[in-house]
Motif scaffolding. Sequence first.
Motif, short mmCIF file in Angstrom:
data_model
loop_
_atom_site.label_atom_id
_atom_site.label_comp_id
_atom_site.label_asym_id
_atom_site.label_seq_id
_atom_site.Cartn_x
_atom_site.Cartn_y
_atom_site.Cartn_z
N LEU A 1 41.38 36.97 42.15
CA LEU A 1 41.41 36.53 40.74
C LEU A 1 40.13 35.80 40.39
O LEU A 1 39.54 36.03 39.32
CB LEU A 1 42.63 35.64 40.51
N ALA A 2 39.67 34.93 41.28
CA ALA A 2 38.42 34.20 41.03
C ALA A 2 37.24 35.16 40.91
O ALA A 2 36.36 34.99 40.06
CB ALA A 2 38.17 33.19 42.15
N ALA A 3 37.21 36.19 41.76
CA ALA A 3 36.14 37.18 41.69
C ALA A 3 36.19 37.95 40.37
O ALA A 3 35.14 38.27 39.78
CB ALA A 3 36.25 38.14 42.87
N ASP A 4 37.39 38.24 39.87
CA ASP A 4 37.51 38.93 38.58
C ASP A 4 37.07 38.03 37.44
O ASP A 4 36.46 38.50 36.47
CB ASP A 4 38.96 39.40 38.37
N ILE A 5 37.37 36.74 37.55
CA ILE A 5 36.92 35.78 36.53
C ILE A 5 35.39 35.75 36.47
O ILE A 5 34.80 35.70 35.39
CB ILE A 5 37.49 34.38 36.82
N GLU A 6 34.76 35.79 37.65
CA GLU A 6 33.30 35.81 37.68
C GLU A 6 32.75 37.04 36.95
O GLU A 6 31.78 36.94 36.19
CB GLU A 6 32.81 35.81 39.14
N LYS A 7 33.40 38.20 37.14
CA LYS A 7 32.90 39.44 36.55
C LYS A 7 33.29 39.59 35.08
O LYS A 7 32.56 40.21 34.31
CB LYS A 7 33.45 40.64 37.35
N ASN A 8 34.44 39.05 34.70
CA ASN A 8 34.97 39.26 33.34
C ASN A 8 35.38 37.95 32.68
O ASN A 8 36.56 37.75 32.35
CB ASN A 8 36.18 40.21 33.40
N PRO A 9 34.45 37.02 32.47
CA PRO A 9 34.84 35.70 31.95
C PRO A 9 35.49 35.74 30.57
O PRO A 9 36.40 34.94 30.29
CB PRO A 9 33.51 34.93 31.91
N LYS A 10 35.09 36.66 29.71
CA LYS A 10 35.65 36.72 28.36
C LYS A 10 37.14 37.04 28.36
O LYS A 10 37.87 36.62 27.46
CB LYS A 10 34.88 37.74 27.51
N LYS A 11 37.56 37.78 29.37
CA LYS A 11 38.97 38.16 29.49
C LYS A 11 39.88 36.94 29.61
O LYS A 11 41.05 36.98 29.23
CB LYS A 11 39.10 39.06 30.73
N TYR A 12 39.33 35.82 30.10
CA TYR A 12 40.15 34.64 30.40
C TYR A 12 39.89 33.47 29.46
O TYR A 12 40.47 32.40 29.65
CB TYR A 12 39.86 34.20 31.84
N GLN A 13 39.07 33.65 28.43
CA GLN A 13 38.60 32.50 27.67
C GLN A 13 39.66 31.83 26.80
O GLN A 13 39.45 30.71 26.32
CB GLN A 13 37.37 32.87 26.83
N GLU A 14 40.81 32.49 26.60
CA GLU A 14 41.89 31.84 25.86
C GLU A 14 43.21 31.83 26.65
O GLU A 14 44.28 31.58 26.10
CB GLU A 14 42.11 32.53 24.51
#
Length: 304
Positions: free
Chosen positions: A21-34
């Motif tokens: 999950l942390a690796a995906d956050i690194e690659k796709n930060p906009k996906k998690y911004q809200e």
Amino acid sequence: MRHLISPLDFTVEELDRLLDLAADIEKNPKKYQEACKGKKIATLFYEPSTRTRLSFEAAMINLGGQVLGFSEASSSSAAKGESVADTIRIISCYADICAMRHPKEGAALVAANNSSIPVINAGDGGHQHPTQTLTDLLTIRSLKGRLDNITIGLCGDLKFGRTVHSLINALLRYDNVKFVLISPTELRVPEYIIENINAAGAEYVEVTKLEDVIGELDLLYMTRVQRERFFNEEDYIRLKDSFILDKKKMTLAKDDMLVLHPLPRVNEISVEVDKDPRAVYFKQGQYGVYVRMALILTLLEVEV
């Protein structure tokens, strides 16, 4: 509801999912911004901190949430004698999740036992520092591609260094990890950690000179000799310069050896090493934000 008090609170499988999950956050930060919009984290820091406290706050802000808390015991009701148990009961009314740093071992567990929100141990004395361990594991896995089949040197204050204790215990769950323990005799790793290593059947050696073993290492984990963990100022002054990593020692290391450090650095790594591509301790700070974002999402059971 779950808490994170020790790095071992997650199974290896759960840990792998967290790091994914942390690796995906690194690659796709906009996906998690809200992802945590409307959620609040309380950062209760009874001890000074730069990286840990601010990375928790940055993590929640990056997820669209909000932050409240205090940065020192003197600015909280602890200065009036309020107990940790009473503090967390009140904070549970204000926030959705809590990160706590405390100088006393076991304080985070006391908080967890009295909390109605998830509690994250952000360091309790010389005992545990699980989110630093998660940061270290993510850094190693991201840059080395694995958490098994490695030789890791841990250098400096191995007696009081909670980051060292937590990391060793976490890596013991992976195959073929060899530990090279580099410290002054006075700051050797505690006996209970050696017992854990032996119980896991892992290989280890204890040495007093970094240059003798640096060429064998895949990873070098440097730590500072911590003034605040000493009862005697003379002992601190005598030992603080025992192990300094410099450009000369780096010439003895493998071309792909990585240098990690939980920071803050005092003088145990010369600033000339900062330009070496093998020095990744500032990258660790960024990985710390990603892994704390993943941890907040996991403990709050937020689906993205």
